[in-house]
Design a protein around this motif. Structure first.
Motif, short mmCIF file in Angstrom:
data_model
loop_
_atom_site.label_atom_id
_atom_site.label_comp_id
_atom_site.label_asym_id
_atom_site.label_seq_id
_atom_site.Cartn_x
_atom_site.Cartn_y
_atom_site.Cartn_z
N GLU A 27 0.82 -1.21 0.00
CA GLU A 27 0.00 0.00 0.00
C GLU A 27 0.85 1.25 0.00
O GLU A 27 0.62 2.19 -0.74
N SER A 28 1.84 1.25 0.89
CA SER A 28 2.70 2.42 0.96
C SER A 28 4.06 2.05 1.53
O SER A 28 4.21 1.08 2.25
N VAL A 29 5.04 2.83 1.14
CA VAL A 29 6.40 2.65 1.61
C VAL A 29 6.87 4.00 2.14
O VAL A 29 6.80 5.00 1.43
N THR A 30 7.31 4.01 3.39
CA THR A 30 7.79 5.27 3.96
C THR A 30 9.31 5.21 4.10
O THR A 30 9.85 4.25 4.66
N VAL A 31 9.97 6.21 3.57
CA VAL A 31 11.43 6.27 3.71
C VAL A 31 11.81 7.59 4.38
O VAL A 31 11.14 8.60 4.23
N GLN A 32 12.91 7.53 5.10
CA GLN A 32 13.47 8.72 5.72
C GLN A 32 14.63 9.19 4.85
O GLN A 32 15.53 8.42 4.56
N VAL A 33 14.58 10.44 4.48
CA VAL A 33 15.67 10.99 3.67
C VAL A 33 16.21 12.25 4.34
O VAL A 33 15.49 13.23 4.51
N GLY A 34 17.46 12.20 4.76
CA GLY A 34 18.08 13.39 5.33
C GLY A 34 18.35 14.40 4.24
O GLY A 34 18.76 14.04 3.13
N LEU A 35 18.13 15.67 4.55
CA LEU A 35 18.29 16.70 3.53
C LEU A 35 19.76 16.91 3.14
O LEU A 35 20.06 17.56 2.16
N ALA A 36 20.67 16.33 3.90
CA ALA A 36 22.09 16.44 3.56
C ALA A 36 22.59 15.19 2.85
O ALA A 36 23.77 15.08 2.51
N ALA A 37 21.70 14.23 2.62
CA ALA A 37 22.12 12.95 2.03
C ALA A 37 22.40 13.04 0.53
O ALA A 37 22.90 12.10 -0.07
N GLY A 38 22.08 14.17 -0.05
CA GLY A 38 22.35 14.36 -1.47
C GLY A 38 21.38 13.62 -2.37
O GLY A 38 21.69 13.28 -3.50
N VAL A 39 20.19 13.35 -1.84
CA VAL A 39 19.17 12.66 -2.63
C VAL A 39 18.04 13.64 -2.93
O VAL A 39 17.55 14.32 -2.03
N MET A 40 17.66 13.74 -4.18
CA MET A 40 16.55 14.60 -4.52
C MET A 40 15.25 13.81 -4.38
O MET A 40 15.02 12.84 -5.08
N SER A 41 14.41 14.26 -3.45
CA SER A 41 13.16 13.55 -3.15
C SER A 41 12.29 13.39 -4.38
O SER A 41 11.69 12.34 -4.60
N GLU A 42 12.21 14.45 -5.19
CA GLU A 42 11.36 14.41 -6.38
C GLU A 42 11.86 13.34 -7.35
O GLU A 42 11.07 12.59 -7.92
N ALA A 43 13.16 13.28 -7.52
CA ALA A 43 13.75 12.30 -8.43
C ALA A 43 13.55 10.88 -7.89
O ALA A 43 13.30 9.94 -8.64
N LEU A 44 13.63 10.75 -6.58
CA LEU A 44 13.43 9.45 -5.94
C LEU A 44 11.99 8.98 -6.14
O LEU A 44 11.75 7.83 -6.52
N ALA A 45 11.04 9.87 -5.91
CA ALA A 45 9.62 9.55 -6.08
C ALA A 45 9.33 9.19 -7.54
O ALA A 45 8.60 8.23 -7.84
N PHE A 46 9.92 9.94 -8.44
CA PHE A 46 9.74 9.70 -9.87
C PHE A 46 10.29 8.33 -10.27
O PHE A 46 9.64 7.55 -10.97
#
Ligand SMILES: [Zn+2]
Length: 114
Positions: A27-46
């Protein structure tokens, strides 16, 4: 674009975990992403949306919990939110000898499955 590899790994972990527990749909997957981790949330979701088709996570929603970076000053023990993680100094004593304690998280936090 390393978000693609991260999304792939999140998806594989979620699917494996789900199957081990006898679930057939995520149904859903929740991930924690630190803002300093160098991961773009939008790109990850895409990337997650692009990869989930045809898997048991086909209709799953990726929930991204963003973690604000936090630093602790080694000199005066002040805890503060850095404006710029890699170039920061303590707002209290101006020391640049600080520990980054939050902001590099990148982990699967929660899975909802049926
Ligand atoms: Zn300080």
């Amino acid at each position: 674009m390393h978000e693609l590899y991260i999304a792939q790994s999140i998806l594989e972990t979620a699917v494996t975990h789900c199957m081990e527990n006898g679930c057939s749909r995520i149904e859903s997957v929740t991930v924690q992403v630190g803002l300093a981790a160098g991961v773009m949330s939008e790109a990850l979701a895409f990337a997650f949306d692009a990869l989930k088709g045809g898997t048991i996570a086909e209709t799953a929603e990726l929930i991204i919990e963003k973690i604000t970076p936090q630093c602790v000053c080694k000199n005066c023990l002040e805890i503060f939110e850095p404006a710029e993680v890699f170039l920061t100094s303590c707002p209290n004593c101006l020391s640049s000898d600080v520990n980054i304690t939050k902001g590099f998280e990148l982990q699967l936090l929660q899975l909802e499955a049926l």
